[in-house]
Design an enzyme around this catalytic site. Structure first.
Site, PDB file in Angstrom:
ATOM      1  N   ASP A 172      -3.448  -8.486   2.616  1.00  0.00           N
ATOM      2  CA  ASP A 172      -3.773  -7.816   4.080  1.00  0.00           C
ATOM      3  C   ASP A 172      -4.460  -6.683   3.942  1.00  0.00           C
ATOM      4  OD1 ASP A 172      -3.068  -7.765   6.906  1.00  0.00           O
ATOM      5  OD2 ASP A 172      -2.074  -5.964   6.234  1.00  0.00           O
ATOM      6  N   GLU A 209      -2.221 -13.019 -16.394  1.00  0.00           N
ATOM      7  CA  GLU A 209      -1.198 -13.295 -17.421  1.00  0.00           C
ATOM      8  C   GLU A 209      -0.296 -14.314 -17.302  1.00  0.00           C
ATOM      9  OE1 GLU A 209       1.083  -9.885 -16.745  1.00  0.00           O
ATOM     10  OE2 GLU A 209      -0.361  -8.418 -17.129  1.00  0.00           O
TER      11      GLU A 209
END
Length: 551
Positions: free
Chosen positions: A205, A255
């Site tokens: 956002d 990751e």
């Protein structure tokens, strides 16, 4: 040499779930996680690849969830953390990925950090996580600068000890200070919290916010005036320094296995500025608002398509095509005006003249085929596959968007595109809530929506829903669509009369959209794969689109 499969997000069709308005399982009038789970078979049959879910975190709901009090929990109105984890697992079993919202520009004023800031002294470590400043004027009783809130009124609120805090949205949404290392570390921890629970990405956002000019200079008389320092750009939107944050976020996503992704809600002045968000070491995708804001005009649409593909292609990023979302007037109503117009990202779209819903729906059907034929990814806002129009006549006493109050009742806000969607039945709540619901839907549904319900449209080959189902099925299986069988996003324009968009994609596919006033003779083809409306004697009527298999 074997080509490595392109990441799923490069050509995904992602369905936006505005959780309050999608499906209410417990009968309190507000959509919830259990409601989403109950409709996963519908979404799987529709043929989408992922769902983006608007904020589901604990929140006082000053801005319906975009004021987050705890980024590691679930708002009790929507369910529990355990239910969210079950939804993620069940969606994956249906072949649907899950992308929640994350709101990094601001927190709720009920967040533990902001409560601590209010309890602390000026210039304290607690206040350093937010943007607090002394006021101007002899007694400091004037805001620190002239910035205004996106919801209307000043962007500053004064606290009891005389300091002011910044909120580019509602006063209940204080802006974080993203120069502070604790803020950066906290959000990287939040990302890992949800990635470890199986989410496949995040929609960010206000991704173009976060960084503010350190001097907080006045904007001046024009809302989009640049900062005084040459080349610095706007003092609080789309500053270059924001990309350092997203490079760190990209490392966090990398990751985890499975092509985790980000999509940015980044309002940028130009496609070139937008492309900066999606470079190889930054975010993966960004919403294409130039396309969303285009009028129903062939020349303008072609320009946006070409410019978007060129600028994003230069950084090897896919385009994402979107027609509507929870913040804008639904496109079936925008396209239903005799006067078509565009608007800028810092403007509110205002209708001109009465809406012709039949015209708007015809154009919306054609726009769907255009959108789903373009290379890259696409977003579907819940209910657009039902042909839902904007609800423009909501009574003033039910309006809940903070824009309504903050603008002094001059801007109705976004409630008209957020009305709960209809599933079945001849009267409200149209299957949105159970028959024994204890509360009405949080916004009233028009009686005419019985004709738009999923049940009413299912099996009707002429319906908008079946058009979307057919288009998504073809898009998934045709080797020319999405990213293409080779992963190459091919598109070649075909010579066509003014007002007609026609392009081919390899192998053997042509899309034509007639925005002119005259029927368009179809080029030689092997078969009609799909049309947004009836074809007449080998001609494509105005405001109609067609997909053709080429010889």
């Amino acid at each position: 040499m074997t080509r490595t499969a392109a990441p799923w997000w490069r050509s995904a069709v992602i369905y936006q779930v505005y959780i309050r308005s999608f499906a209410d399982a417990n009968g309190d009038g507000v959509g919830d996680i259990a409601g989403i789970r109950s409709r996963l078979p519908y979404l799987a049959e529709l043929g989408i690849d992922a769902i983006w879910i608007n904020p589901w975190y604990p929140s006082p709901m000053a801005d319906h969830g975009y004021d987050v009090a705890d980024y590691r929990g679930i708002e009790p109105v929507f369910g529990t953390l355990a239910e969210a984890e079950e939804l993620i697992d069940e969606a994956h079993r249906h072949g649907i990925r899950v992308i929640p919202d994350i709101v990094p520009n601001h927190t709720s004023d009920r967040h533990a950090w902001f409560r601590a800031a209010l309890a602390a002294e000026p210039d304290s470590p607690e206040r350093a996580r937010y943007v607090f400043r002394a006021g101007r004027g002899p007694r400091g009783d004037e805001p620190p600068n002239d910035w205004t809130s996106c919801f209307g009124g000043p962007a500053w609120t004064r606290v009891a000890d005389g300091q002011w805090y910044l909120h580019l949205f509602a006063p209940q949404q204080p802006d974080l200070n993203w120069e502070h290392p604790e803020v950066r570390a906290e959000f990287e921890s939040v990302l890992r919290f949800w990635f470890s629970r199986g989410v496949d990405g995040f929609r960010i956002d206000v991704a173009h916010g976060l960084i503010k000019h350190p001097d907080l200079p006045d904007l001046g008389p024009a809302p989009s005036a640049p900062a005084p320092e040459r080349g610095a750009g706007h003092p609080h939107w789309d500053r270059d320094e924001v990309h350092d944050i997203y490079r760190a976020w990209r490392r966090v996503a990398d990751e985890f296995p499975g092509d985790r992704m980000f999509v940015a809600e980044a309002w940028a002045e130009t496609p070139e500025r937008l492309a900066a968000y999606v470079r190889r070491d930054g975010l993966h995708t960004a919403f294409n608002f130039d396309y969303l804001m285009s009028a129903w005009d062939a020349g303008r649409l072609r320009h946006v398509i070409d410019h978007t593909r060129a600028t994003l292609g230069a950084v090897d990023a896919p385009a994402t095509w979107v027609l509507s979302n929870h913040d804008v007037v639904r496109h079936a109503s925008r396209f239903g005006r005799a006067v078509q117009k565009e608007w800028r990202h810092n403007e509110t779209w205002h209708p001109e003249g009465p809406v012709d819903l039949a015209l708007g729906l015809r154009r919306a059907r054609a726009a769907a085929l255009l959108t789903l034929a373009l290379p890259g990814g696409a977003y579907i806002y819940q209910g657009e596959e039902l042909g839902l129009p904007e609800v423009e006549d909501l009574p003033e006493d039910v309006l809940q968007d903070p824009t309504w109050e903050r603008s002094g009742h001059t801007e109705r806000g976004r409630d008209g595109c957020r009305v709960p969607i209809p599933w079945a039945g001849g009267a409200a709540p149209f299957g949105f809530s159970p028959q024994d619901a204890t509360a009405a839907p949080w916004l009233p549904q028009p009686a005419s929506w019985k004709e738009h319900s999923v049940a009413a449209q299912t099996g009707d080959d002429a319906s908008v829903l079946e058009l979307y189902r057919s288009a998504l099925r073809l898009r998934r299986h045709h080797p020319a669509l999405g990213g293409g069988a080779s992963g190459d996003a091919t598109l070649s324009w075909v010579d066509a009369p003014a007002g007609v968009l026609a392009f081919t994609r390899e192998p053997g596919f042509l899309c034509a959209v007639n925005l002119s006033d005259e029927p368009y003779p179809l080029p030689p083809h092997d078969a009609v794969l799909l049309a947004s409306g009836p074809l007449t004697d080998g001609r494509l009527p105005t405001d109609t689109a067609v997909w053709l298999a080429l010889r």
